[in-house]
Design a protein around this motif. Structure first.
Motif: not given
Length: 265
Positions: A119-122, A204-206, A237-239
């Motif tokens: 979900d793009g979160d950490l 894919e988010m990475v 957050g991942v980005h």
């Protein structure tokens, strides 16, 4: 000749633990530059999940890899796997790798990080790895600040460890360990067999993270810093974590995960 370690596991199975770190690397190599409120992760055994989904077969392990690394045998129970994972990590990468690990229920925490990374979160408290140094900034003119490229080196050892893993070997050990990962993911209320799809989403988010070569200005917010560019600050957050790891490390991570993704999807 391979040796055995207690627990009926081949020492080479440690690479499977490395695979776990590899495929979720941004989730487990999370930024520790900003404090976050403590969280308590439940470790109780969940009720059995009976729902199942069909998943495609993974590539067969090459006979030479299966023979060399003995990719068969009894695995530990999920709730009792910490000692074995830590022992295997030390066998694979030495004492330095073992010192990265912290806390308990490592595989469960990794799966939680994968689910959040998708979900793009950490979730900073759930990382099984310890911080390597502090965020460094440089002062510019007019009371401005920028991210010090020296900060990127905090992650070099992690990225070196990842980039040196052969993709086909990563897949072989992921194939071996996928049942435990599926079990941990099912404990969160998901269908059995669904973890690989979540893992691919996290990868894919990475892969979608930007690679920035230009200086990155920061603004102080209390005792921490944010990106001055609000377009960057609004990223998942991942980005933002990958940006803080630097362009070279980001490319190496993405290259390794691309090769891995292409073999398991």
């Amino acid at each position: 000749m391979s040796s055995k370690i207690p627990g009926n596991l081949n020492p080479a199975v440690i690479i499977s633990a490395a695979i776990v770190a590899v495929v979720v690397l941004v989730a487990v190599w999370v930024n520790r530059d900003a404090p976050a409120a403590p969280e308590v992760m439940p470790v109780e055994e969940a009720a059995p999940v009976v729902q199942r989904i069909e998943i495609p077969s993974l590539p067969a392990t090459a006979p030479n890899l299966a023979a060399e690394f003995q990719l068969e045998g009894e695995m530990p129970a999920l709730g009792e796997s910490d000692t074995t994972v830590q022992a295997h990590m030390q066998l694979l990468g030495g004492r330095a790798v073992l010192e990265w690990l912290a806390g308990e229920q490592l595989l469960r925490r990794i799966v939680v990080q994968v689910a959040n990374a998708a979900d793009g979160d950490l979730v900073y408290q759930q990382s099984p790895l310890v911080r390597q140094g502090e965020l460094a900034v440089v002062s510019l003119a007019d009371e401005r600040f920028a991210l010090d490229p020296a900060s990127y080196r905090r992650y070099d050892a992690y990225v070196d460890f990842l980039a040196n893993m052969q993709p086909d070997l990563l897949v072989a050990f992921y194939r071996y360990y996928e049942p435990l990962l599926d079990q941990a993911y099912a404990e969160l209320g998901n269908p059995i067999g669904a973890f690989r799809g979540e893992l691919l989403t996290a990868i894919e988010m990475v892969m979608a993270a930007p690679v920035l070569e230009t200086p990155i200005e920061l603004v102080p917010i209390g005792t921490a810093y944010e990106f001055k560019d609000q377009a960057l600050e609004a990223l998942p957050g991942v980005h933002k974590q990958l940006i803080r790891m630097g362009p070279q490390n980001t490319r190496r991570i993405q290259d390794t995960l691309r090769a891995f993704r292409d073999r398991i999807s």
